[in-house]
Design a protein around this motif. Sequence first.
Motif, short mmCIF file in Angstrom:
data_model
loop_
_atom_site.label_atom_id
_atom_site.label_comp_id
_atom_site.label_asym_id
_atom_site.label_seq_id
_atom_site.Cartn_x
_atom_site.Cartn_y
_atom_site.Cartn_z
N VAL A 185 0.84 -1.20 0.00
CA VAL A 185 0.00 0.00 0.00
C VAL A 185 0.87 1.25 0.00
O VAL A 185 0.64 2.19 -0.76
CB VAL A 185 -0.96 0.01 1.21
CG1 VAL A 185 -1.67 1.35 1.34
CG2 VAL A 185 -1.97 -1.12 1.10
N LEU A 186 1.89 1.25 0.84
CA LEU A 186 2.75 2.44 0.97
C LEU A 186 3.63 2.66 -0.26
O LEU A 186 4.19 3.74 -0.43
CB LEU A 186 3.60 2.33 2.23
CG LEU A 186 2.81 2.42 3.54
CD1 LEU A 186 3.71 2.10 4.72
CD2 LEU A 186 2.16 3.78 3.70
N GLY A 189 -6.49 4.46 -0.09
CA GLY A 189 -7.84 4.72 0.36
C GLY A 189 -7.91 4.79 1.88
O GLY A 189 -6.98 4.37 2.59
N VAL A 190 -8.99 5.31 2.38
CA VAL A 190 -9.17 5.49 3.82
C VAL A 190 -9.10 4.15 4.55
O VAL A 190 -8.46 4.04 5.60
CB VAL A 190 -10.50 6.22 4.13
CG1 VAL A 190 -10.72 6.33 5.62
CG2 VAL A 190 -10.50 7.60 3.49
N GLU A 191 -9.73 3.13 4.01
CA GLU A 191 -9.73 1.83 4.69
C GLU A 191 -8.34 1.21 4.73
O GLU A 191 -7.96 0.60 5.73
CB GLU A 191 -10.74 0.91 4.03
CG GLU A 191 -12.17 1.40 4.26
CD GLU A 191 -13.22 0.50 3.66
OE1 GLU A 191 -12.97 -0.70 3.49
OE2 GLU A 191 -14.32 1.02 3.36
N ARG A 195 -14.23 3.54 10.76
CA ARG A 195 -15.02 4.71 11.17
C ARG A 195 -14.13 5.81 11.74
O ARG A 195 -14.31 7.00 11.42
CB ARG A 195 -16.05 4.26 12.20
CG ARG A 195 -17.01 5.31 12.61
CD ARG A 195 -18.06 4.67 13.47
NE ARG A 195 -18.90 5.64 14.11
CZ ARG A 195 -20.06 5.35 14.64
NH1 ARG A 195 -20.51 4.12 14.60
NH2 ARG A 195 -20.78 6.27 15.21
N GLN A 196 -13.17 5.42 12.58
CA GLN A 196 -12.24 6.40 13.15
C GLN A 196 -11.45 7.10 12.04
O GLN A 196 -11.19 8.30 12.12
CB GLN A 196 -11.26 5.73 14.10
CG GLN A 196 -11.87 5.30 15.40
CD GLN A 196 -10.84 4.56 16.24
OE1 GLN A 196 -10.25 3.58 15.77
NE2 GLN A 196 -10.63 5.01 17.45
N ALA A 197 -11.05 6.35 11.03
CA ALA A 197 -10.27 6.92 9.93
C ALA A 197 -11.10 7.94 9.16
O ALA A 197 -10.62 9.04 8.85
CB ALA A 197 -9.77 5.82 9.01
N TYR A 198 -12.35 7.59 8.85
CA TYR A 198 -13.21 8.53 8.13
C TYR A 198 -13.47 9.79 8.97
O TYR A 198 -13.49 10.91 8.45
CB TYR A 198 -14.54 7.88 7.72
CG TYR A 198 -14.43 7.08 6.45
CD1 TYR A 198 -14.40 7.71 5.21
CD2 TYR A 198 -14.34 5.69 6.48
CE1 TYR A 198 -14.29 6.97 4.03
CE2 TYR A 198 -14.24 4.95 5.31
CZ TYR A 198 -14.21 5.59 4.09
OH TYR A 198 -14.10 4.87 2.92
N ARG A 212 -14.47 9.37 -4.17
CA ARG A 212 -13.28 8.73 -3.60
C ARG A 212 -12.52 9.68 -2.69
O ARG A 212 -12.41 10.87 -2.96
CB ARG A 212 -12.33 8.27 -4.70
CG ARG A 212 -12.95 7.14 -5.52
CD ARG A 212 -11.95 6.43 -6.34
NE ARG A 212 -10.99 5.76 -5.46
CZ ARG A 212 -9.81 5.32 -5.87
NH1 ARG A 212 -9.43 5.48 -7.10
NH2 ARG A 212 -9.00 4.72 -5.03
N ILE A 213 -11.99 9.13 -1.63
CA ILE A 213 -11.13 9.89 -0.71
C ILE A 213 -9.77 9.22 -0.75
O ILE A 213 -9.65 8.03 -0.46
CB ILE A 213 -11.69 9.88 0.72
CG1 ILE A 213 -13.08 10.52 0.75
CG2 ILE A 213 -10.73 10.60 1.66
CD1 ILE A 213 -13.77 10.39 2.10
N LEU A 214 -8.75 9.98 -1.12
CA LEU A 214 -7.40 9.46 -1.23
C LEU A 214 -6.48 10.18 -0.26
O LEU A 214 -6.61 11.38 -0.04
CB LEU A 214 -6.88 9.62 -2.65
CG LEU A 214 -7.68 8.88 -3.73
CD1 LEU A 214 -7.15 9.25 -5.11
CD2 LEU A 214 -7.61 7.38 -3.52
#
Length: 70
Positions: free
Chosen positions: A9-10, A16-18, A29-32, A48-50
């Motif tokens: 991922v890195l 993505g948020v998840e 939920r905490q991440a969002y 999308r949230i990046l």
Amino acid sequence: MYTQEAEAVLAKPTAGVEEVAQILGIGRRQAYEAVKRGDIPAIRLGKRILISTRVVRDMLAAGSIPKQAA
């Protein structure tokens, strides 16, 4: 230093948020909520949230959220 999944991922420019939630060890939920508050800087592209993986690496290295991210 990181798990193989986290390294994959890195290695990308954004995640993505998840994915970021999993790397940081927090719930989805905490991440969002953190993104909504601005604690985790993010880019919105349509629905999308990046999140920049550079920011995530900086957060992990510092042990906190960087003051000037992105």
